[in-house]
Motif scaffolding. Structure first.
Motif, PDB file in Angstrom:
ATOM      1  N   HIS A   1       0.873  -1.178   0.000  1.00 20.01           N
ATOM      2  CA  HIS A   1       0.000   0.000   0.000  1.00 20.01           C
ATOM      3  C   HIS A   1       0.908   1.225   0.000  1.00 20.01           C
ATOM      4  CE1 HIS A   1      -2.273   3.063   2.650  1.00 20.01           C
ATOM      5  NE2 HIS A   1      -2.579   3.266   1.383  1.00 20.01           N
ATOM      6  N   VAL A   2       0.941   1.929  -1.112  1.00 16.84           N
ATOM      7  CA  VAL A   2       1.818   3.092  -1.242  1.00 16.84           C
ATOM      8  C   VAL A   2       1.103   4.336  -0.727  1.00 16.84           C
ATOM      9  CG1 VAL A   2       3.136   4.538  -2.827  1.00 16.84           C
ATOM     10  CG2 VAL A   2       2.970   2.070  -3.229  1.00 16.84           C
ATOM     11  N   SER A   3       1.732   4.980   0.240  1.00 11.08           N
ATOM     12  CA  SER A   3       1.185   6.207   0.815  1.00 11.08           C
ATOM     13  C   SER A   3       2.314   7.231   0.872  1.00 11.08           C
ATOM     14  CB  SER A   3       0.609   5.936   2.210  1.00 11.08           C
ATOM     15  OG  SER A   3       0.027   7.093   2.753  1.00 11.08           O
ATOM     16  N   GLY A   4       2.652   7.757  -0.294  1.00 14.21           N
ATOM     17  CA  GLY A   4       3.815   8.624  -0.406  1.00 14.21           C
ATOM     18  C   GLY A   4       3.508  10.084  -0.652  1.00 14.21           C
TER      19      GLY A   4
ATOM     20  N   THR B   1       3.323   9.607  -4.472  1.00  9.61           N
ATOM     21  CA  THR B   1       2.688   8.291  -4.511  1.00  9.61           C
ATOM     22  C   THR B   1       2.733   7.655  -5.899  1.00  9.61           C
ATOM     23  OG1 THR B   1       1.224   8.721  -2.630  1.00  9.61           O
ATOM     24  CG2 THR B   1       0.517   7.054  -4.207  1.00  9.61           C
ATOM     25  N   ALA B   2       2.292   8.368  -6.914  1.00  8.81           N
ATOM     26  CA  ALA B   2       2.253   7.795  -8.270  1.00  8.81           C
ATOM     27  C   ALA B   2       3.654   7.408  -8.745  1.00  8.81           C
ATOM     28  CB  ALA B   2       1.612   8.784  -9.242  1.00  8.81           C
ATOM     29  N   LYS B   3       4.638   8.234  -8.432  1.00  8.21           N
ATOM     30  CA  LYS B   3       6.024   7.966  -8.815  1.00  8.21           C
ATOM     31  C   LYS B   3       6.527   6.686  -8.142  1.00  8.21           C
ATOM     32  CE  LYS B   3      10.646  10.109  -8.536  1.00  8.21           C
ATOM     33  NZ  LYS B   3      11.247   9.226  -7.512  1.00  8.21           N
ATOM     34  N   ILE B   4       6.220   6.529  -6.861  1.00  9.26           N
ATOM     35  CA  ILE B   4       6.653   5.335  -6.125  1.00  9.26           C
ATOM     36  C   ILE B   4       5.971   4.094  -6.678  1.00  9.26           C
ATOM     37  CG2 ILE B   4       6.660   4.205  -3.864  1.00  9.26           C
ATOM     38  CD1 ILE B   4       6.822   7.042  -2.627  1.00  9.26           C
ATOM     39  N   VAL B   5       4.672   4.196  -6.957  1.00  9.10           N
ATOM     40  CA  VAL B   5       3.941   3.064  -7.539  1.00  9.10           C
ATOM     41  C   VAL B   5       4.603   2.624  -8.842  1.00  9.10           C
ATOM     42  CG1 VAL B   5       1.777   2.348  -8.628  1.00  9.10           C
ATOM     43  CG2 VAL B   5       1.723   3.634  -6.486  1.00  9.10           C
ATOM     44  N   LYS B   6       4.912   3.569  -9.694  1.00  8.74           N
ATOM     45  CA  LYS B   6       5.520   3.253 -10.985  1.00  8.74           C
ATOM     46  C   LYS B   6       6.873   2.569 -10.806  1.00  8.74           C
ATOM     47  CE  LYS B   6       6.386   5.406 -15.489  1.00  8.74           C
ATOM     48  NZ  LYS B   6       6.308   6.677 -16.265  1.00  8.74           N
ATOM     49  N   GLU B   7       7.674   3.048  -9.846  1.00  9.26           N
ATOM     50  CA  GLU B   7       8.990   2.448  -9.600  1.00  9.26           C
ATOM     51  C   GLU B   7       8.864   1.036  -9.040  1.00  9.26           C
ATOM     52  OE1 GLU B   7      11.290   6.704  -8.671  1.00  9.26           O
ATOM     53  OE2 GLU B   7      10.742   5.359  -7.036  1.00  9.26           O
TER      54      GLU B   7
ATOM     55  N   VAL C   1      -0.079  -3.835  -6.054  1.00  8.70           N
ATOM     56  CA  VAL C   1       0.120  -2.545  -5.402  1.00  8.70           C
ATOM     57  C   VAL C   1      -1.213  -1.801  -5.342  1.00  8.70           C
ATOM     58  CG1 VAL C   1       1.292  -0.317  -5.493  1.00  8.70           C
ATOM     59  CG2 VAL C   1       2.496  -2.380  -6.237  1.00  8.70           C
ATOM     60  N   MET C   2      -1.512  -1.239  -4.169  1.00 13.62           N
ATOM     61  CA  MET C   2      -2.632  -0.325  -4.015  1.00 13.62           C
ATOM     62  C   MET C   2      -2.067   1.010  -3.547  1.00 13.62           C
ATOM     63  SD  MET C   2      -4.186  -2.123  -0.575  1.00 13.62           S
ATOM     64  CE  MET C   2      -5.078  -0.786   0.222  1.00 13.62           C
ATOM     65  N   ALA C   3      -2.834   2.079  -3.668  1.00 16.83           N
ATOM     66  CA  ALA C   3      -2.270   3.388  -3.353  1.00 16.83           C
ATOM     67  C   ALA C   3      -3.310   4.322  -2.770  1.00 16.83           C
ATOM     68  CB  ALA C   3      -1.662   4.021  -4.611  1.00 16.83           C
ATOM     69  N   THR C   4      -2.838   5.236  -1.938  1.00 21.03           N
ATOM     70  CA  THR C   4      -3.687   6.305  -1.428  1.00 21.03           C
ATOM     71  C   THR C   4      -4.040   7.242  -2.578  1.00 21.03           C
ATOM     72  OG1 THR C   4      -2.653   6.170   0.751  1.00 21.03           O
ATOM     73  CG2 THR C   4      -3.812   8.209   0.216  1.00 21.03           C
TER      74      THR C   4
ATOM     75  N   GLU D   1      -3.481   9.434 -11.778  1.00 20.32           N
ATOM     76  CA  GLU D   1      -2.032   9.225 -11.868  1.00 20.32           C
ATOM     77  C   GLU D   1      -1.630   7.916 -11.204  1.00 20.32           C
ATOM     78  OE1 GLU D   1      -0.217  12.635 -10.141  1.00 20.32           O
ATOM     79  OE2 GLU D   1      -0.620  13.954 -11.851  1.00 20.32           O
ATOM     80  N   SER D   2      -2.209   7.618 -10.050  1.00 18.17           N
ATOM     81  CA  SER D   2      -1.880   6.382  -9.350  1.00 18.17           C
ATOM     82  C   SER D   2      -2.338   5.167 -10.143  1.00 18.17           C
ATOM     83  CB  SER D   2      -2.521   6.375  -7.957  1.00 18.17           C
ATOM     84  OG  SER D   2      -1.907   7.318  -7.115  1.00 18.17           O
ATOM     85  N   ILE D   3      -3.524   5.251 -10.741  1.00 18.40           N
ATOM     86  CA  ILE D   3      -4.031   4.142 -11.547  1.00 18.40           C
ATOM     87  C   ILE D   3      -3.151   3.939 -12.777  1.00 18.40           C
ATOM     88  CG2 ILE D   3      -5.954   3.316 -12.950  1.00 18.40           C
ATOM     89  CD1 ILE D   3      -7.825   4.825 -11.042  1.00 18.40           C
ATOM     90  N   ASP D   4      -2.818   5.026 -13.457  1.00 11.32           N
ATOM     91  CA  ASP D   4      -1.975   4.946 -14.655  1.00 11.32           C
ATOM     92  C   ASP D   4      -0.584   4.406 -14.328  1.00 11.32           C
ATOM     93  OD1 ASP D   4      -4.052   5.933 -16.146  1.00 11.32           O
ATOM     94  OD2 ASP D   4      -3.280   7.987 -16.245  1.00 11.32           O
ATOM     95  N   SER D   5      -0.127   4.627 -13.100  1.00 10.75           N
ATOM     96  CA  SER D   5       1.197   4.151 -12.692  1.00 10.75           C
ATOM     97  C   SER D   5       1.199   2.675 -12.341  1.00 10.75           C
ATOM     98  CB  SER D   5       1.705   4.966 -11.490  1.00 10.75           C
ATOM     99  OG  SER D   5       1.888   6.314 -11.858  1.00 10.75           O
TER     100      SER D   5
END
Length: 243
Positions: free
Chosen positions: A173-176, A180-186, A196-199, A209-213
């Motif tokens: 769970h990315v909460s950056g 956040t989107a950058k971390i998800v992509k990496e 991966v899920m994200a805030t 952005e998070s979905i696209d990443s």
């Protein structure tokens, strides 16, 4: 009493149904006051938790907000030691999958293992641990429960993430914050097949952005009761005045 969504927030975006659905659909769903953005349902791949596909999580332990929101699942995390009473009450009340927080910087070791076991027995669809939670404690939990373990992360460091995976974590769970989107992509670049899920942040753009990443599900923070009441009270004051 009609609650108005927060102006300028993604919560003000209402889901639209076709005329056909409104007139002829037999299993009509009840429209909730707080509806999740359509982009999540359309574009997220989803996470599999106990045989259910989850695309949206509501980050809340407030039963009024849970009752009036249409997210797929509840993320029950709070800044206090995990409570069996809260875990059981939320699972029984929610009517949808609940992921329970069982540890972080303060709660760990034996206590976290006990809470993880209890959460699974109570019917939780998963458990989540916060950033400082040690891998040795993740391993102890993995030995005792079969439900997914989610780990909140704010880094895409390869060795850090690999250690979590080897310890038994099933989802990140990315909460950056703004990153956040950058971390998800990496993370997706380093571990392409790892879920991966994200805030989601505060806007539709940040969610997109998070979905696209590569985020498979989005965590949404609801507005507070105070913010929701603001528009209602302004209307009441303008309509009825001061007596």
């Amino acid at each position: 009493m009609q609650i108005s969504s927060i102006s300028g927030s993604f919560w003000e975006n209402k889901k639209k149904s076709s005329l056909w659905d409104r007139l002829f659909r037999r299993n009509k769903t009840v429209t909730k006051a707080l509806t999740t953005p359509e982009i999540i349902g359309k574009n997220c791949q989803g996470l599999l938790l106990k045989n259910e596909i989850i695309k949206s999580f509501l980050f809340s332990t407030d039963m009024a907000l849970i009752e009036n929101n249409d997210a797929d699942a509840i993320l029950a995390v709070y800044p206090f030691p995990p409570s069996p009473k809260i875990i059981k009450t939320l699972i029984d009340f929610a009517g949808k999958p609940v992921v329970c927080g069982v540890g972080g910087g303060t709660t760990k070791g034996k206590k976290s293992v006990e809470m993880a076991i209890y959460a699974e027995q109570a019917g939780a669809s998963g458990i989540i641990v916060n950033i400082p939670f040690e891998n040795k404690d993740v391993k102890k939990i993995r030995e005792k429960v079969s439900i997914p373990i989610i780990a909140t992360v704010t880094s895409s460091d390869h060795d850090f993430l690999k250690g979590k995976i080897e310890a038994g974590v099933n989802v990140f769970h990315v909460s950056g914050g703004a990153n956040t989107a950058k971390i998800v992509k990496e993370i997706r670049a380093k571990f392409p097949d790892f879920p991966v899920m994200a805030t989601g942040g505060k806007s539709l753009n940040s969610i997109e952005e998070s979905i696209d990443s590569g985020s498979r599900a989005i965590v949404l923070s609801p507005p507070s009761n105070k913010d929701l009441f603001k528009t209602v009270m302004v209307k009441y004051r303008n309509t009825f005045g001061n007596f």
